[in-house]
Design an enzyme around this catalytic site. Sequence first.
Site, PDB file in Angstrom:
ATOM      1  N   TYR A 217       0.822  -1.237   0.000  1.00 59.03           N
ATOM      2  CA  TYR A 217       0.000   0.000   0.000  1.00 59.03           C
ATOM      3  C   TYR A 217       0.854   1.286   0.000  1.00 59.03           C
ATOM      4  CZ  TYR A 217      -0.420  -0.227   5.272  1.00 59.03           C
ATOM      5  OH  TYR A 217      -0.231  -0.299   6.612  1.00 59.03           O
ATOM      6  N   GLU A 218       0.225   2.347  -0.413  1.00 58.09           N
ATOM      7  CA  GLU A 218       0.888   3.649  -0.678  1.00 58.09           C
ATOM      8  C   GLU A 218       1.959   3.497  -1.767  1.00 58.09           C
ATOM      9  OE1 GLU A 218      -0.944   5.618   0.391  1.00 58.09           O
ATOM     10  OE2 GLU A 218      -1.655   5.049   2.383  1.00 58.09           O
TER      11      GLU A 218
END
Length: 268
Positions: A217-218
């Site tokens: 994620y990110e």
Amino acid sequence: MNSHKNARLTSSRSPIASGSLGERNDVHCVSIEHKLGIKASPTAVLQYGDHGGAVGYLVGQENRGLEYMFIMMNSARYAVGMQGIAIAERAYQHAVAYAKERVQSRPVDGSLNASAPIIHHPDVKRMLMTMRAYTEGCRAMASVAAAAYDATHHHPDADTRKQNQAFYEYLVPLVKGYSTEMSLEVASLGVQVHGGMGFIEETGAAHLRDAKILTIYEGTTAIQANDLVGRKTARDGGQVAKGIAAQIEKTEAELAKRESAEAQAVAK
Ligand SMILES: Cc1cc2nc3c(=O)[nH]c(=O)nc-3n(C[C@H](O)[C@H](O)[C@H](O)COP(=O)(O)OP(=O)(O)OC[C@H]3O[C@@H](n4cnc5c(N)ncnc54)[C@H](O)[C@@H]3O)c2cc1C
């Protein structure tokens, strides 16, 4: 997106301006996600615009969205890198504590003549020292990035603020990409130090499972690599990268001088 509705809702008589409840927007929760190991995840699949069109609102000025997004993104990516360092540190502490307690056979190097805590086995030492070196190295890198971020906002000289901004932005994909991949390696070694006990939830497995999301994620690790090579290195012709390389060389030279001064003092 319905721009006509958008214009109406953002006028001074709009629910947003008055704070009152407006029309329902066309956004619906279509399912709750069930994620690997995350038992109380509040994340959901949201469907926009399936019943006539959802209304979007402009945040800030037009055509500056990407710029705004990267302020948030740099901060989120740095924070995820810190999560990696935190998980690695916790995995290391657990592994050291376990290695001091678990007694299993004589060390292969003959250093002890009886069954000993596994921390005395050279291979266990290797694993623990690898875990520690990775974790401390990444923490040092993240601390340098944090100091640059502070200087970006608080240094009195405008040029220095600008240089620190570029330096911080250069380090962000490294803090995110490297520290999170590192945390997987460290968490995996942590399970290994625990042997079969590593698969018991309370002792080790959770660190490895929790670390996996950090490389996704990110922005996945490959996206961090693209950011580092493209946006942060190629776009300015490698200026920031060359500046960092020069700084590293300067530090190396200073350390070499310090070492030789110490060596001379010892020789005397
Ligand atoms: C637990 C969890 C929580 C999340 N929370 C949120 C949230 O709150 N809000 C939100 O918006 N999102 C959230 N996400 C989504 C997450 O940010 C994305 O899953 C992530 O950014 C990867 O994007 P993707 O799934 O589209 O993968 P893809 O882009 O499809 O990537 C799949 C694979 O292809 C590779 N790849 C893709 N493009 C390239 C490229 N250009 N070069 C090289 N390799 C590439 C990737 O590295 C990866 O290995 C969450 C995900 C998880 C698992």
